[in-house]
Scaffold this motif. Structure first.
Motif, PDB file in Angstrom:
ATOM      1  N   TRP A   1       9.312   3.965   6.167  1.00  0.00           N
ATOM      2  CA  TRP A   1       8.591   4.144   4.862  1.00  0.00           C
ATOM      3  C   TRP A   1       8.440   5.671   4.744  1.00  0.00           C
ATOM      4  O   TRP A   1       7.963   6.154   3.633  1.00  0.00           O
ATOM      5  CB  TRP A   1       7.283   3.434   4.824  1.00  0.00           C
ATOM      6  CG  TRP A   1       7.742   1.828   4.990  1.00  0.00           C
ATOM      7  CD1 TRP A   1       7.474   1.017   5.899  1.00  0.00           C
ATOM      8  CD2 TRP A   1       8.143   1.090   3.852  1.00  0.00           C
ATOM      9  NE1 TRP A   1       7.833  -0.491   5.560  1.00  0.00           N
ATOM     10  CE2 TRP A   1       8.242  -0.334   4.202  1.00  0.00           C
ATOM     11  CE3 TRP A   1       8.321   1.306   2.480  1.00  0.00           C
ATOM     12  CZ2 TRP A   1       8.622  -1.324   3.386  1.00  0.00           C
ATOM     13  CZ3 TRP A   1       8.579   0.335   1.528  1.00  0.00           C
ATOM     14  CH2 TRP A   1       8.858  -1.057   2.246  1.00  0.00           C
ATOM     15  N   SER A   2       8.394   6.232   5.849  1.00  0.00           N
ATOM     16  CA  SER A   2       8.018   7.874   5.861  1.00  0.00           C
ATOM     17  C   SER A   2       8.976   8.434   4.773  1.00  0.00           C
ATOM     18  O   SER A   2       8.587   9.656   4.438  1.00  0.00           O
ATOM     19  CB  SER A   2       7.906   8.351   7.356  1.00  0.00           C
ATOM     20  OG  SER A   2       9.396   8.341   7.844  1.00  0.00           O
ATOM     21  N   LEU A   3      10.325   8.041   4.681  1.00  0.00           N
ATOM     22  CA  LEU A   3      11.072   8.698   3.704  1.00  0.00           C
ATOM     23  C   LEU A   3      10.751   8.857   2.214  1.00  0.00           C
ATOM     24  O   LEU A   3      11.349   9.666   1.588  1.00  0.00           O
ATOM     25  CB  LEU A   3      12.675   7.963   4.160  1.00  0.00           C
ATOM     26  CG  LEU A   3      13.008   8.166   5.525  1.00  0.00           C
ATOM     27  CD1 LEU A   3      14.296   7.234   5.363  1.00  0.00           C
ATOM     28  CD2 LEU A   3      13.210   9.371   5.919  1.00  0.00           C
ATOM     29  N   VAL A   4       9.919   7.830   2.175  1.00  0.00           N
ATOM     30  CA  VAL A   4       9.355   8.004   0.538  1.00  0.00           C
ATOM     31  C   VAL A   4       7.914   7.661   0.772  1.00  0.00           C
ATOM     32  O   VAL A   4       7.342   6.679   0.456  1.00  0.00           O
ATOM     33  CB  VAL A   4       9.961   6.694  -0.263  1.00  0.00           C
ATOM     34  CG1 VAL A   4       9.280   6.867  -1.589  1.00  0.00           C
ATOM     35  CG2 VAL A   4      11.590   6.757  -0.463  1.00  0.00           C
ATOM     36  N   PRO A   5       7.329   8.768   0.945  1.00  0.00           N
ATOM     37  CA  PRO A   5       5.729   8.896   0.989  1.00  0.00           C
ATOM     38  C   PRO A   5       5.146   8.098  -0.138  1.00  0.00           C
ATOM     39  O   PRO A   5       5.330   8.214  -1.264  1.00  0.00           O
ATOM     40  CB  PRO A   5       5.153  10.368   0.827  1.00  0.00           C
ATOM     41  CG  PRO A   5       6.651  11.034   1.205  1.00  0.00           C
ATOM     42  CD  PRO A   5       7.821  10.081   0.732  1.00  0.00           C
ATOM     43  N   GLY A   6       4.008   7.295   0.257  1.00  0.00           N
ATOM     44  CA  GLY A   6       3.526   6.458  -0.696  1.00  0.00           C
ATOM     45  C   GLY A   6       3.927   5.090  -0.960  1.00  0.00           C
ATOM     46  O   GLY A   6       2.927   4.155  -1.333  1.00  0.00           O
ATOM     47  N   LEU A   7       5.118   4.601  -0.908  1.00  0.00           N
ATOM     48  CA  LEU A   7       5.625   3.726  -0.924  1.00  0.00           C
ATOM     49  C   LEU A   7       5.256   2.638  -0.167  1.00  0.00           C
ATOM     50  O   LEU A   7       4.897   1.386  -0.573  1.00  0.00           O
ATOM     51  CB  LEU A   7       7.373   3.612  -0.908  1.00  0.00           C
ATOM     52  CG  LEU A   7       7.992   2.307  -1.239  1.00  0.00           C
ATOM     53  CD1 LEU A   7       7.596   1.629  -2.694  1.00  0.00           C
ATOM     54  CD2 LEU A   7       9.552   2.665  -1.151  1.00  0.00           C
ATOM     55  N   GLY A   8       5.037   2.867   1.114  1.00  0.00           N
ATOM     56  CA  GLY A   8       4.569   1.770   2.123  1.00  0.00           C
ATOM     57  C   GLY A   8       3.095   1.417   1.859  1.00  0.00           C
ATOM     58  O   GLY A   8       3.025   0.026   1.910  1.00  0.00           O
ATOM     59  N   GLU A   9       2.494   2.233   1.334  1.00  0.00           N
ATOM     60  CA  GLU A   9       1.107   1.982   1.102  1.00  0.00           C
ATOM     61  C   GLU A   9       0.999   1.043  -0.231  1.00  0.00           C
ATOM     62  O   GLU A   9       0.227   0.093  -0.243  1.00  0.00           O
ATOM     63  CB  GLU A   9       0.038   3.090   0.953  1.00  0.00           C
ATOM     64  CG  GLU A   9       0.014   3.974   2.067  1.00  0.00           C
ATOM     65  CD  GLU A   9       1.075   4.847   2.604  1.00  0.00           C
ATOM     66  OE1 GLU A   9       1.062   5.467   3.568  1.00  0.00           O
ATOM     67  OE2 GLU A   9       2.222   4.845   1.611  1.00  0.00           O
ATOM     68  N   ALA A  10       1.885   1.545  -1.274  1.00  0.00           N
ATOM     69  CA  ALA A  10       1.736   0.484  -2.292  1.00  0.00           C
ATOM     70  C   ALA A  10       2.545  -1.012  -2.485  1.00  0.00           C
ATOM     71  O   ALA A  10       2.463  -1.637  -3.153  1.00  0.00           O
ATOM     72  CB  ALA A  10       2.504   1.244  -3.497  1.00  0.00           C
ATOM     73  N   MET A  11       3.682  -0.975  -1.420  1.00  0.00           N
ATOM     74  CA  MET A  11       4.419  -2.119  -1.378  1.00  0.00           C
ATOM     75  C   MET A  11       3.683  -3.178  -1.070  1.00  0.00           C
ATOM     76  O   MET A  11       2.886  -3.473  -0.405  1.00  0.00           O
ATOM     77  CB  MET A  11       5.538  -1.901  -0.525  1.00  0.00           C
ATOM     78  CG  MET A  11       6.673  -2.914  -0.151  1.00  0.00           C
ATOM     79  SD  MET A  11       7.365  -3.181  -1.700  1.00  0.00           S
ATOM     80  CE  MET A  11       8.636  -1.675  -1.755  1.00  0.00           C
ATOM     81  N   ASP A  12       4.225  -4.341  -1.820  1.00  0.00           N
ATOM     82  CA  ASP A  12       3.937  -5.835  -1.934  1.00  0.00           C
ATOM     83  C   ASP A  12       2.330  -5.779  -2.248  1.00  0.00           C
ATOM     84  O   ASP A  12       1.556  -6.864  -1.978  1.00  0.00           O
ATOM     85  CB  ASP A  12       4.153  -6.355  -0.575  1.00  0.00           C
ATOM     86  CG  ASP A  12       5.645  -6.408  -0.245  1.00  0.00           C
ATOM     87  OD1 ASP A  12       6.356  -6.465  -1.026  1.00  0.00           O
ATOM     88  OD2 ASP A  12       5.998  -6.358   0.894  1.00  0.00           O
ATOM     89  N   LYS A  13       1.939  -5.057  -3.113  1.00  0.00           N
ATOM     90  CA  LYS A  13       0.327  -4.977  -3.475  1.00  0.00           C
ATOM     91  C   LYS A  13       0.381  -4.963  -5.243  1.00  0.00           C
ATOM     92  O   LYS A  13       1.314  -3.858  -5.456  1.00  0.00           O
ATOM     93  CB  LYS A  13      -0.491  -4.112  -3.073  1.00  0.00           C
ATOM     94  CG  LYS A  13      -0.621  -3.976  -1.597  1.00  0.00           C
ATOM     95  CD  LYS A  13      -1.432  -3.081  -0.875  1.00  0.00           C
ATOM     96  CE  LYS A  13      -1.421  -2.646   0.711  1.00  0.00           C
ATOM     97  NZ  LYS A  13      -0.275  -2.150   1.229  1.00  0.00           N
ATOM     98  N   GLY A  14      -0.434  -5.537  -5.884  1.00  0.00           N
ATOM     99  CA  GLY A  14      -0.307  -4.999  -7.265  1.00  0.00           C
ATOM    100  C   GLY A  14       1.002  -5.533  -7.847  1.00  0.00           C
ATOM    101  O   GLY A  14       1.647  -6.452  -7.728  1.00  0.00           O
TER     102      GLY A  14
END
Length: 415
Positions: free
Chosen positions: A112-125
């Motif tokens: 997820w570090s390769l696309v910042p912010g995606l890991g935090e947003a993934m599978d939510k909302g």
């Protein structure tokens, strides 16, 4: 005293289980070990259908113990490193394990570090991925009321390069059924140069894109995701261009362009597992270094790789593994008995079942040269041209392939 296996396999996914099963079919007396920490084995190709509400997620999972070949030893542990000069794999809890021949097939890892912010947003909302939680994808589709439906993918290698557009075609169909299509702009933003590399399949997919009125944006490199503000940020590659332009809400931030989304589906950025990247077996890009035809390591002749982790220019699909496993088996058996490689070689075959609608599918089969190579057995299904949409191909995807997977492939039988 450390454990020793004649054949040691890393990975309990498609490649690892198929390899172990095939070896034991060839010679029941072989001592085969499989290093795999997971309790569950998933049939991931069906997750596209799960994400579109037309397949039961529970049917994609089986206990790992039920697919490990009965004569193989399951080492429930993590591989952590290699000492190839000593024929040793190190593990997290089981100590060093030695081998005569090693087959490396742990799959790839999400980074997820390769696309910042995606890991935090993934599978939510409204952010979803069939790769990580296809049931959430289905919930997102059902709740969508219109706006910009953005389907995208990172610039890294991913499993099954066609998967990010399969769910897009199904989602577009679902939006029509749900009565929200006229309030929806469907956008496909990809770092690639084309919708598909095989000319025959590309032609069909562009016809589907026209029918579904989808905006294609090529050369879009996903750099980061702003989950709270629902913006995907891209840089442009040198081949940036559009097909079927649509006006959508954009932002600018220096060299980055932000696309506002009301639904975002993407594949996770992917790489080889860390223990592969940091090993003496890796190539410069971090994948396991093997010859693209023999799948043998160039320096350590008793080490082979297959599946997603192999550093070869083939698509990372289960279909590719189906053709790679017999090559690895043949080569190792010949090395064991005659100290020479077998005659079988891998020519880059892969296939991508591209579901284009509920009840329709295109089957892209191709090799290293992106040459269209349809399976002659399709004629038995009365399919004359698998580069075109066909309902029989949908039946193959939904019913035929899962049956063959569980009952043939994982048991080491030819498919």
């Amino acid at each position: 005293m450390k454990s020793h296996y004649e054949i040691l396999v890393i990975g309990g996914g498609t490649g690892g289980i198929m390899t172990a099963a095939r070896f034991l079919q060839e010679d029941k007396s072989l001592k085969v070990g499989i290093i795999e920490p997971s309790d569950t084995h998933y049939y991931q190709p069906a997750w596209t259908l799960v994400g579109a509400g037309t397949y039961d997620y529970k049917k994609t999972a089986r206990p790992m113990a039920s697919v490990i070949p009965k004569r193989a030893t399951w080492i429930r542990d993590y591989a952590t490193g290699f000492k190839p000069g000593e024929n040793i794999v190190t593990t997290q809890s089981s100590g060093d394990i030695s081998y005569d021949y090693l087959v490396v097939a742990p799959g790839l890892a999400y980074d997820w570090s390769l696309v910042p912010g995606l890991g935090e947003a993934m599978d939510k909302g409204v952010v979803c991925s069939n790769y990580t939680d296809p049931e959430h994808t289905w919930e997102v589709l059902k709740k969508f009321k219109g706006g910009t439906a953005l389907f995208t993918q990172p610039a890294t290698t991913i499993k099954c390069g066609g998967a990010p557009q399969k769910i897009m075609y199904l989602a577009e169909s679902y939006f029509r059924r749900a009565g929200v299509r006229d309030k929806t702009t469907v956008v496909f933003a990809t770092p690639g140069t084309t919708i598909f590399g095989v000319p025959e399949v590309k032609k069909t997919l562009l016809e589907i894109v026209d029918r579904k009125d989808i905006n294609l944006r090529f050369g879009y490199k996903l750099e980061k995701v702003d989950g709270p503000n629902q913006i995907a940020w891209y840089s442009f590659m040198d081949h940036e261009h559009e097909y079927n332009h649509k006006d959508i809400k954009l932002e600018k931030d220096g060299n980055l362009t932000g696309v506002h989304y009301d639904l975002l589906h993407t594949a996770p950025p992917s790489a080889a597992p860390k223990f592969i990247q940091e090993s003496p077996l890796a190539n410069e890009a971090g994948w396991l270094d093997v010859d693209k035809h023999t799948l043998q390591h160039p320096k350590y002749s008793n080490v082979f790789a297959l599946g997603d982790v192999a550093g070869i220019p083939a698509a990372k699909t289960g279909a590719a593994i189906r053709k790679q496993v017999p090559v690895v088996i043949g080569n190792i058996l010949q090395l064991r008995s005659n100290n020479i490689l077998g005659s079988k070689t891998y020519h880059g075959y892969s296939s991508c079942p591209i579901v284009s609608d509920y009840g329709k599918m295109v089957l892209a089969e191709f090799d290293y040269d992106n040459k269209f190579t349809p399976d002659p057995k399709l004629k038995m299904m009365l399919i004359g041209d698998s580069s075109k949409e066909h309902w029989r191909l949908w039946m193959l995807k939904k019913y035929g392939l899962p049956y063959l997977y569980w009952n043939k492939m994982l048991k080491g039988k030819d498919v």
